[in-house]
Design a protein around this motif. Structure first.
Motif, PDB file in Angstrom:
ATOM      1  N   UNK A   1       0.832  -1.208   0.000  1.00 10.12           N
ATOM      2  CA  UNK A   1       0.000   0.000   0.000  1.00 10.12           C
ATOM      3  C   UNK A   1       0.864   1.254   0.000  1.00 10.12           C
ATOM      4  N   UNK A   2       1.910   1.260   0.824  1.00  9.74           N
ATOM      5  CA  UNK A   2       2.774   2.434   0.921  1.00  9.74           C
ATOM      6  C   UNK A   2       3.498   2.701  -0.399  1.00  9.74           C
ATOM      7  N   UNK A   3       3.993   1.658  -1.018  1.00  9.10           N
ATOM      8  CA  UNK A   3       4.775   1.837  -2.241  1.00  9.10           C
ATOM      9  C   UNK A   3       3.924   1.820  -3.508  1.00  9.10           C
ATOM     10  N   UNK A   4       2.650   1.431  -3.360  1.00 12.14           N
ATOM     11  CA  UNK A   4       1.749   1.317  -4.512  1.00 12.14           C
ATOM     12  C   UNK A   4       2.326   0.379  -5.569  1.00 12.14           C
ATOM     13  N   UNK A   5       2.942  -0.700  -5.091  1.00 11.79           N
ATOM     14  CA  UNK A   5       3.537  -1.704  -5.958  1.00 11.79           C
ATOM     15  C   UNK A   5       3.136  -3.090  -5.463  1.00 11.79           C
ATOM     16  N   UNK A   6       3.092  -4.052  -6.376  1.00 14.61           N
ATOM     17  CA  UNK A   6       2.813  -5.436  -5.995  1.00 14.61           C
ATOM     18  C   UNK A   6       3.467  -6.372  -6.993  1.00 14.61           C
TER      19      UNK A   6
ATOM     20  N   UNK B   1      -0.489  -8.483 -16.867  1.00 14.01           N
ATOM     21  CA  UNK B   1       0.086  -7.208 -16.449  1.00 14.01           C
ATOM     22  C   UNK B   1       0.735  -6.473 -17.614  1.00 14.01           C
ATOM     23  N   UNK B   2       1.417  -7.221 -18.470  1.00 10.09           N
ATOM     24  CA  UNK B   2       2.078  -6.595 -19.625  1.00 10.09           C
ATOM     25  C   UNK B   2       1.071  -6.046 -20.627  1.00 10.09           C
ATOM     26  N   UNK B   3      -0.167  -6.504 -20.538  1.00  7.88           N
ATOM     27  CA  UNK B   3      -1.215  -5.991 -21.420  1.00  7.88           C
ATOM     28  C   UNK B   3      -1.808  -4.679 -20.960  1.00  7.88           C
ATOM     29  N   UNK B   4      -1.440  -4.225 -19.762  1.00  9.71           N
ATOM     30  CA  UNK B   4      -1.933  -2.952 -19.224  1.00  9.71           C
ATOM     31  C   UNK B   4      -0.836  -1.903 -19.369  1.00  9.71           C
ATOM     32  N   UNK B   5      -1.062  -0.830 -20.118  1.00  9.98           N
ATOM     33  CA  UNK B   5      -0.023   0.183 -20.326  1.00  9.98           C
ATOM     34  C   UNK B   5       0.541   0.727 -19.016  1.00  9.98           C
TER      35      UNK B   5
ATOM     36  N   UNK C   1       8.856 -16.712 -13.174  1.00  9.30           N
ATOM     37  CA  UNK C   1       8.695 -15.387 -13.775  1.00  9.30           C
ATOM     38  C   UNK C   1       7.735 -14.573 -12.907  1.00  9.30           C
ATOM     39  N   UNK C   2       8.180 -13.363 -12.526  1.00  8.06           N
ATOM     40  CA  UNK C   2       7.419 -12.476 -11.649  1.00  8.06           C
ATOM     41  C   UNK C   2       7.563 -11.053 -12.166  1.00  8.06           C
ATOM     42  N   UNK C   3       6.468 -10.291 -12.136  1.00 12.33           N
ATOM     43  CA  UNK C   3       6.526  -8.893 -12.562  1.00 12.33           C
ATOM     44  C   UNK C   3       6.271  -7.973 -11.378  1.00 12.33           C
ATOM     45  N   UNK C   4       7.054  -6.929 -11.271  1.00 12.36           N
ATOM     46  CA  UNK C   4       6.816  -5.868 -10.300  1.00 12.36           C
ATOM     47  C   UNK C   4       5.876  -4.870 -10.964  1.00 12.36           C
ATOM     48  N   UNK C   5       4.715  -4.651 -10.364  1.00 14.05           N
ATOM     49  CA  UNK C   5       3.653  -3.877 -11.020  1.00 14.05           C
ATOM     50  C   UNK C   5       3.185  -2.701 -10.169  1.00 14.05           C
ATOM     51  N   UNK C   6       2.676  -1.682 -10.839  1.00 16.18           N
ATOM     52  CA  UNK C   6       2.029  -0.562 -10.163  1.00 16.18           C
ATOM     53  C   UNK C   6       0.576  -0.920  -9.860  1.00 16.18           C
TER      54      UNK C   6
END
Length: 260
Positions: free
Chosen positions: A8-13, A24-28, A74-79
């Motif tokens: 929540x603090x970093x707005x990342x997951x 996730x890669x399909x979302x700009x 495989x893992x993505x760091x996302x907003x």
């Protein structure tokens, strides 16, 4: 990223697994960076082709990023990608006309499965309301199998506000309730519909269910006491989706007949 407060603090997951990463890669501008083992980078080369930054890591590092028993590598760091309540409701105002409101759904697997089912049934938005599980819990994201990236999802701490917003937008709010006064297959489902689902163990609080236009029960024809949340969601959403498709088909047929 394992703790909700940090996410929540970093707005990342983290999006774990090829389906989640592909979604996730399909979302700009959603993905900040993708981490992959050398073997996974070869196995999922097509998925990773659109990633701006792919960092290769060893199996030990991957194990620290993934909470899966058998990481796919495989893992993505996302907003964060949740939208305001008003946007989720307005998104559902067009075609298709289905909105899903989850109140106090605590199990991440259930929440992810509801999102996946809503996506499959053609719903245009989901609201995780009240004290529902974190959308960005790794198990929620994984259970959605990429669907968390396919449709607008709002997070609203006030479940009553979510119901009020749906009603104000012109939706008939139907509360899924085993003791409801209306049988699912007698309900009018062709119009704009917001389905309200409650907690896995105790269902919907009376005061919240009372805000709905109707309480709807799925008929139980056998000896089972009830259906679990995921199954009930699928039955209700597909009943609505079928009714709406049939209604649109009838309108199209009537228009075609009038053209001759």
């Amino acid at each position: 990223m394992s703790r909700r407060s940090v996410r929540t603090e970093r707005r990342l997951f983290l999006a774990d697994g090829p389906k989640a990463v592909e979604g996730a890669l399909g979302v700009p501008d959603c993905v900040v960076e993708v981490f992959a083992t050398p073997a996974a980078s070869r196995a999922y080369a097509d998925v990773l082709a659109s990633a701006r930054l792919v960092t290769l890591v060893d199996d030990r590092a991957m194990a620290s990023l993934s909470d899966s028993v058998s990481p796919a590598g495989v893992v993505a760091l996302c907003r964060h990608l949740d939208v305001p309540l008003e946007e989720a409701v307005s998104a559902a105002a067009g075609q298709p006309r289905l909105l899903v409101i989850c109140a106090d759904v605590r199990d991440p697997g259930n929440a992810g499965t509801v999102i996946r089912t809503a996506d499959a049934a053609g719903a245009a938005g989901v609201v995780l309301a009240g004290q529902s599980v974190d959308l960005y819990n790794p198990k929620t994201v994984r259970a959605s199998v990429g669907s968390a990236f396919h449709l607008p999802i709002a997070i609203e701490s006030d479940a009553a506000a979510a119901v009020d917003a749906a009603r104000a937008a012109g939706y008939t709010v139907l509360a899924a309730d085993g003791s409801g006064e209306l049988d699912l297959f007698d309900a009018e489902l062709a119009g704009p519909t917001a389905w309200l689902f409650g907690n896995e163990a105790w269902g919907l609080p009376d005061e919240l269910a009372a805000l709905a236009d109707h309480r709807v029960a799925i008929p139980i024809h056998g000896r089972a006491e009830s259906l679990n949340l995921s199954t009930a969601t699928a039955v209700c959403l597909y009943a609505s989706a079928q009714a709406q498709r049939a209604a649109r088909g009838s309108v199209g047929t009537a228009r075609d007949a009038g053209a001759h």
